[in-house]
Write an enzyme that holds these catalytic residues in place. Structure first.
Site, PDB file in Angstrom:
ATOM      1  N   CYS A 242       1.185  27.320 -35.800  1.00  0.00           N
ATOM      2  CA  CYS A 242       0.640  26.358 -34.850  1.00  0.00           C
ATOM      3  C   CYS A 242       1.776  25.533 -34.221  1.00  0.00           C
ATOM      4  O   CYS A 242       2.474  26.040 -33.358  1.00  0.00           O
ATOM      5  CB  CYS A 242      -0.391  25.468 -35.542  1.00  0.00           C
ATOM      6  SG  CYS A 242      -1.432  24.562 -34.378  1.00  0.00           S
TER       7      CYS A 242
ATOM      8  N   GLU B 290      -2.797  30.566 -43.002  1.00  0.00           N
ATOM      9  CA  GLU B 290      -2.836  30.148 -44.406  1.00  0.00           C
ATOM     10  C   GLU B 290      -4.254  29.921 -44.905  1.00  0.00           C
ATOM     11  O   GLU B 290      -4.529  30.060 -46.106  1.00  0.00           O
ATOM     12  CB  GLU B 290      -2.004  28.869 -44.611  1.00  0.00           C
ATOM     13  CG  GLU B 290      -2.529  27.607 -43.949  1.00  0.00           C
ATOM     14  CD  GLU B 290      -2.023  27.395 -42.533  1.00  0.00           C
ATOM     15  OE1 GLU B 290      -2.046  26.242 -42.062  1.00  0.00           O
ATOM     16  OE2 GLU B 290      -1.605  28.391 -41.901  1.00  0.00           O
TER      17      GLU B 290
ATOM     18  N   HIS C 264      -3.811  29.216 -37.783  1.00  0.00           N
ATOM     19  CA  HIS C 264      -3.446  28.842 -39.160  1.00  0.00           C
ATOM     20  C   HIS C 264      -3.817  29.968 -40.120  1.00  0.00           C
ATOM     21  O   HIS C 264      -4.891  29.939 -40.752  1.00  0.00           O
ATOM     22  CB  HIS C 264      -4.167  27.557 -39.562  1.00  0.00           C
ATOM     23  CG  HIS C 264      -3.673  26.334 -38.869  1.00  0.00           C
ATOM     24  ND1 HIS C 264      -2.654  25.551 -39.373  1.00  0.00           N
ATOM     25  CD2 HIS C 264      -4.030  25.774 -37.685  1.00  0.00           C
ATOM     26  CE1 HIS C 264      -2.428  24.541 -38.547  1.00  0.00           C
ATOM     27  NE2 HIS C 264      -3.240  24.659 -37.506  1.00  0.00           N
TER      28      HIS C 264
END
Length: 539
Positions: free
Chosen positions: A381, A509, A507
């Site tokens: 990001c 993750e 994102h």
């Protein structure tokens, strides 16, 4: 079929691991073939976690439908390997907002609106909604028993046993068994008092999970069972572990899942297959190699501010039989010193997401150091945006390249405010939140990592790559590797002549799991290992 309900509460102190306990139980029940979901009830008055300071509350976890939630939902998703949504996080702010809105519309027909029954009924309705189509709903209440803001939630879960049947509800209370160094012994009195407080509000815990640093003796287990009115086998120990991923295995050895199923009259055939979790624990405990990754951010001092990023790196490391050591780097330190001085010796550099202008120049210099020295780089990001600005400044020679956050006066910035944000900015605007489609360019590093050409990833940001500069960036060597086809927005950029230099607007993750690491983190760690191997051969 009506769902079964497990309510997880906490006492004595916060941060005992209620979320990990709930998530671990979810693993065990799901492994037994049950449909399991988990709910977090947060007593704070904020409507959601989106505006909360990471220093106080840790990271904001984003779901597929764009809900900004408590970080515990990240634990839940990683453990039970299920995508959750806005129904899985309730706050006091949401409850009161809904009740007040109904009152204004006349839903309550002029009745005096009160905590009981209106607030507690609203909470129960949302609990039941989260349990729809599930065999079991595990619901965790944030904070500790006795907190004034948590009382409506505790009252709601007390009442719900009458609504769905006491035989369909189990109350699990997590407490602390402290060790007093001076006396050299563990004390059960805090647990006794915590259970007494639960009883005072009308809830008798069925299971007590005792968090401790040392083993609980049989005599101590008997004492807790006697004073807290639970069977001896319902006193479960949750000892400090080397990794949170060992907790499901520990609870399974104590037959926690069997106890819960017996209490709730749940039938399941056979034992759960936990071999994948055993592999995760072995991989974490006995890796054959080690790498050091610099994570450059501005909330580095808070251990939970980048929790999902840290976990995703850990997952990828476990898969590659490697321990990932993280060098936490404050972005402002790079601004005051130099990237070489701060980042020298690391095997990879990661710049996570974030907001605001503080530390921006340090992150840009971190991206430059990775680019110029052939160090694998992963920008998430804001980390991607910093890489674009750095490349535009020093390779494309766009000296004015900047973000509108850093310098609102920059004309046509390379990273600019989303078009739909411009009219809303004075009111705070909105963000691109939740899951969006991305089409990958064949042959790129990103496409090779994913092994497919269409993906869906979660977003949380306001700024985008300015399409005016896409051609110039590509001509200079930064290729577009992924695009949102519906909005024509850049999702992934990478360098052509670099072992691994990838920036993503989303994102990743949030989608990584211990048993199923995210492809981009896998590719990143693989590139780090390949570079280290190449350097070793040269030496």
């Amino acid at each position: 079929m009506l769902a079964k309900f497990i309510f997880v509460t906490g006492g004595v102190v916060s941060s005992l691991g209620k979320g990990i306990t709930a998530a671990s139980l979810g693993v065990l029940l799901k492994k037994r073939g049950l449909k399991v979901s988990i709910l977090k009830m947060d007593p704070y008055i904020n409507v959601d976690a989106g505006t909360m300071n990471p220093f106080q509350h840790g990271e904001v976890f984003v779901t597929d439908d764009g809900a900004e939630t408590d970080l515990d939902l990240g634990h839940y998703e990683r453990f039970i390997d299920e995508s959750l949504n806005s129904r899985n996080n309730i706050t006091t702010g949401q409850i009161y907002s809904s009740v007040i809105s109904k009152e204004r519309k006349g839903v309550y027909l002029g009745a005096t609106v009160q905590v009981i029954p209106h607030i507690t009924s609203e909470i129960q309705d949302r609990i039941l909604k989260a349990a729809s189509d599930q065999d079991v709903l595990i619901a965790e209440i944030g904070g500790t028993v006795g907190d004034i803001e948590g009382q409506p939630f505790l009252e709601a879960i007390r009442q719900i046993s009458s609504r769905v049947g006491r035989e369909n509800v189990l109350y699990c209370h997590v407490t602390l068994i402290p060790y007093l160094e001076a006396a050299r012994e563990m004390k059960t009195k805090p647990t006794q008092h915590s259970v007494q407080e639960m009883r005072r509000i009308g809830i008798q815990p069925d299971v007590i999970v005792c968090r401790s640093h040392h083993d609980i003796s049989d005599d101590m287990r008997d004492k807790i069972a006697l004073f807290c009115s639970v069977p001896r086998e319902a006193v479960i120990q949750s000892k400090d572990e080397s990794t949170i991923y060992e907790v499901p295995l520990s609870l399974y050895k104590q037959k926690f899942d069997r106890l819960v199923m017996k209490y709730l009259s749940i039938q399941a055939d056979g034992e759960p297959d936990l071999s994948d979790w055993e592999r995760v624990v072995r991989g974490f405990s006995m890796p054959s190699s080690e790498v050091e990754i610099a994570m450059v951010g501005k909330y580095i001092d808070h251990k939970d501010a980048y929790l999902s990023v840290v976990e995703a790196l850990t997952h990828a490391g476990i898969h590659h039989d490697t321990r990932v050591r993280i060098r936490a780097v404050e972005a402002e330190d790079i601004e005051e010193a130099s990237a070489k001085e701060i980042l020298s010796g690391v095997s990879g550099i990661l710049v996570p997401g974030g907001f605001g202008s503080r530390g921006i120049e340090g992150k840009i210099e971190a991206a430059r150091y990775a680019r110029e020295n052939g160090i694998p780089y992963l920008g998430l990001c804001l980390g991607m945006q910093m890489a674009v600005i750095e490349f535009a400044r020093h390779v494309c020679d766009l000296s004015g390249a900047n973000t509108t956050e850093v310098d609102p006066g920059t004309p046509n910035p390379v990273i600019h405010l989303m078009e739909e944000q411009k009219d809303l900015d004075k009111m705070g605007g909105t963000m691109r939140l939740g899951t969006y489609l991305c089409e990958l360019v064949p042959g790129t590093l990103a496409q090779q990592a994913y092994g497919q050409e269409r993906i869906n990833e979660r977003h949380r940001h306001r700024y985008e790559v300015n399409n005016q500069y896409r051609d110039r960036l590509e001509q200079a060597g930064m290729r577009v590797a992924g695009v949102n086809p519906d909005l024509d927005l850049v999702e992934i950029l990478e360098l052509k002549d670099h072992p691994w230099y990838v920036g993503v607007q989303f994102h990743p993750e949030f989608r990584s799991r211990p048993v199923r690491p995210h492809p981009l983190f896998m590719g990143f760690i693989r590139a780090v290992l390949d570079r280290n191997m190449g350097k070793a051969k040269e030496e």
